[in-house]
Design an enzyme around this catalytic site. Structure first.
Site, PDB file in Angstrom:
ATOM      1  N   THR A 169       0.718  -1.228   0.001  1.00 24.58           N
ATOM      2  CA  THR A 169       0.045   0.144   0.068  1.00 24.58           C
ATOM      3  C   THR A 169       0.955   1.112   0.010  1.00 24.58           C
ATOM      4  OG1 THR A 169      -1.829  -1.195   1.211  1.00 24.58           O
ATOM      5  CG2 THR A 169      -1.447   1.194   1.526  1.00 24.58           C
ATOM      6  N   ARG A 189     -14.007  -7.876   0.169  1.00 27.17           N
ATOM      7  CA  ARG A 189     -13.238  -7.463   1.196  1.00 27.17           C
ATOM      8  C   ARG A 189     -12.557  -6.264   1.278  1.00 27.17           C
ATOM      9  NH1 ARG A 189      -7.669  -5.889   2.292  1.00 27.17           N
ATOM     10  NH2 ARG A 189      -7.073  -6.416   4.283  1.00 27.17           N
ATOM     11  N   VAL A 190     -12.677  -5.349   2.271  1.00 23.91           N
ATOM     12  CA  VAL A 190     -12.036  -3.973   2.237  1.00 23.91           C
ATOM     13  C   VAL A 190     -11.304  -4.098   3.374  1.00 23.91           C
ATOM     14  CG1 VAL A 190     -12.647  -1.620   2.255  1.00 23.91           C
ATOM     15  CG2 VAL A 190     -14.148  -2.844   1.061  1.00 23.91           C
ATOM     16  N   GLY A 191     -10.064  -3.324   3.241  1.00 22.98           N
ATOM     17  CA  GLY A 191      -9.097  -3.109   4.218  1.00 22.98           C
ATOM     18  C   GLY A 191      -9.210  -1.942   4.985  1.00 22.98           C
ATOM     19  N   ASP A 192      -8.247  -1.485   5.731  1.00 25.98           N
ATOM     20  CA  ASP A 192      -8.097  -0.173   6.655  1.00 25.98           C
ATOM     21  C   ASP A 192      -7.770   0.797   5.700  1.00 25.98           C
ATOM     22  OD1 ASP A 192      -5.590  -1.419   6.254  1.00 25.98           O
ATOM     23  OD2 ASP A 192      -4.623   0.259   7.462  1.00 25.98           O
ATOM     24  N   THR A 210      -0.074   1.332   6.833  1.00 24.89           N
ATOM     25  CA  THR A 210       0.256  -0.116   6.019  1.00 24.89           C
ATOM     26  C   THR A 210       0.264  -1.208   6.730  1.00 24.89           C
ATOM     27  OG1 THR A 210       1.454  -0.816   4.315  1.00 24.89           O
ATOM     28  CG2 THR A 210       2.657   0.539   5.678  1.00 24.89           C
ATOM     29  N   GLY A 211      -0.146  -2.017   6.255  1.00 26.48           N
ATOM     30  CA  GLY A 211      -0.134  -3.149   7.250  1.00 26.48           C
ATOM     31  C   GLY A 211      -1.361  -4.310   7.064  1.00 26.48           C
ATOM     32  N   GLY A 219      -4.649  -5.186   7.299  1.00 22.84           N
ATOM     33  CA  GLY A 219      -5.732  -4.301   7.493  1.00 22.84           C
ATOM     34  C   GLY A 219      -6.741  -4.757   8.582  1.00 22.84           C
TER      35      GLY A 219
HETATM   36  N1  ASP Z   1      -3.591  -2.270   4.845  1.00 22.07           N
HETATM   37  C1  ASP Z   1      -3.573  -2.834   3.330  1.00 22.07           C
HETATM   38  C2  ASP Z   1      -4.977  -3.872   3.559  1.00 22.07           C
HETATM   39  O1  ASP Z   1      -5.039  -4.207   4.229  1.00 22.07           O
HETATM   40  C3  ASP Z   1      -2.608  -3.640   2.967  1.00 22.07           C
HETATM   41  C4  ASP Z   1      -1.284  -2.932   2.939  1.00 22.07           C
HETATM   42  O2  ASP Z   1      -0.994  -2.011   3.745  1.00 22.07           O
HETATM   43  O3  ASP Z   1      -0.560  -3.068   1.868  1.00 22.07           O
HETATM   44  O4  ASP Z   1      -5.725  -3.634   2.469  1.00 22.07           O
END
Ligand code: ASP
Length: 307
Positions: free
Chosen positions: A171, A199-202, A222-223, A225
């Site tokens: 990300t 699916r949706v992340g953070d 980033t991480g 999610g």
């Molecule tokens: N945080 C993002 C997600 O979970 C992934 C990422 O940080 O690369 O969608």
């Protein structure tokens, strides 16, 4: 006075797994994005413009899991999420589960400025994009052999993966303070390889992956999610600053190195506060990151040991 901090994802990024050519390519892409933002801020542009244009530069680079370089979903598509927020009036725009939009962060900004809403998803968001002249690209634009192989491996293992086979989160995000004392933040992602069920992340969630408030800080995460959503990470950092009086670095360390570690959430964030202090904190092995301020040169780092 201005500050700009960016990231291109966190995770298991080790020297052993990196070729000198790849490392150089990442560093050049990060530096180029920083330069885009630096020029805007040095010339008196706004933090909002800087975080949007920096995100666009990173979305256009296929090395990162956002825009052009977005990972494959279980159906072999690219579904992107993005968010942008301004710290002066807490306006925000976000989008999730969209395909074929060249620069999701641009769509997020259009939602913030041209609709009465904060968050649009899927087909409806695409209709809004078309009405507002947002650039679209065919599927082929988002194709790369590397991402395709990554998806095939994930499918073979029956796994939903975070960007690369080794745990890496690609990300991208940017946070900035401009000469007028205003903060802004942006985050953009393709999410997880082989993801399904919408699916949706953070990343697109205000307060989880992205947040900006002139009273405290601008944060982009980033991480993994799911953990960042549950930890309401970006807002948690801002709250520790506003309500508990912690300094930016202390607040970021409390959330990423203590609370997220206890929760089991791998990743990191970049932040800038209203005084221009900067932070780049992560609990993974590395994080693609960089920063520049009115009186410090552009710096780009990858590993945990200041390199
Ligand atoms: N945080 C993002 C997600 O979970 C992934 C990422 O940080 O690369 O969608």
């Amino acid at each position: 006075m201005f500050s700009l901090v960016i990231h291109g994802g966190a995770g298991t990024i080790t020297r052993a797994a990196m070729s000198p050519e790849k490392e150089l390519a990442y560093k050049q892409a990060l530096d180029q994005a920083l330069q885009v933002g630096e020029n805007i801020l040095r010339e008196g542009g706004t933090a909002l413009d800087a975080v949007e244009k920096v995100a666009i530069s990173l979305e256009d680079c296929e090395l990162f899991n956002a825009g052009r370089g977005s990972v494959f979903t279980a159906e072999g598509k690219h579904e992107m999420d993005a968010c942008i927020m301004r710290g002066d009036n807490l306006e925000a725009g976000a989008v999730a589960g969209i395909s074929n939009v060249k620069n999701p962060v641009q769509l997020a900004r259009a939602i913030m400025e041209k609709s009465e809403h904060v968050f649009l998803t899927g087909q409806g968001a695409l209709e809004f994009a078309k009405i507002n002249g947002i650039a679209m690209e065919p599927d082929a634009y988002f194709y790369s052999a590397f991402r395709y192989e990554q998806w095939q491996e994930a499918k073979a293992d029956g796994k939903i993966q975070l960007d690369h086979t080794e745990k890496k989160f690609g990300t991208i995000g940017a946070v900035a303070l401009d000469q007028y004392g205003n903060l802004a933040a942006s985050t953009s992602t393709g999410g997880m390889t082989n993801k399904r069920w919408g699916r949706v992340g953070d990343s697109p969630m205000v307060g989880a992956g992205t947040y900006a408030n002139n009273r405290s800080a601008a944060i982009s995460c980033t991480g993994h999610g799911e953990f960042f959503i549950r930890g309401v990470v970006a807002y948690d950092v801002a709250c520790l600053i506003e309500y508990q009086g912690l300094r930016l670095q202390e607040a970021c360390e409390k959330v990423i190195l203590d609370k997220m570690v206890k929760l089991g959430g791998e990743g990191g964030l970049v932040g800038v506060d209203s005084q221009g202090n900067t932070a780049m904190v992560f609990n993974s092995e590395g994080m693609y990151r960089g920063m520049v301020t009115h009186n410090t040169k552009r710096t780009v780092l990858i590993y945990s040991d200041s390199n």
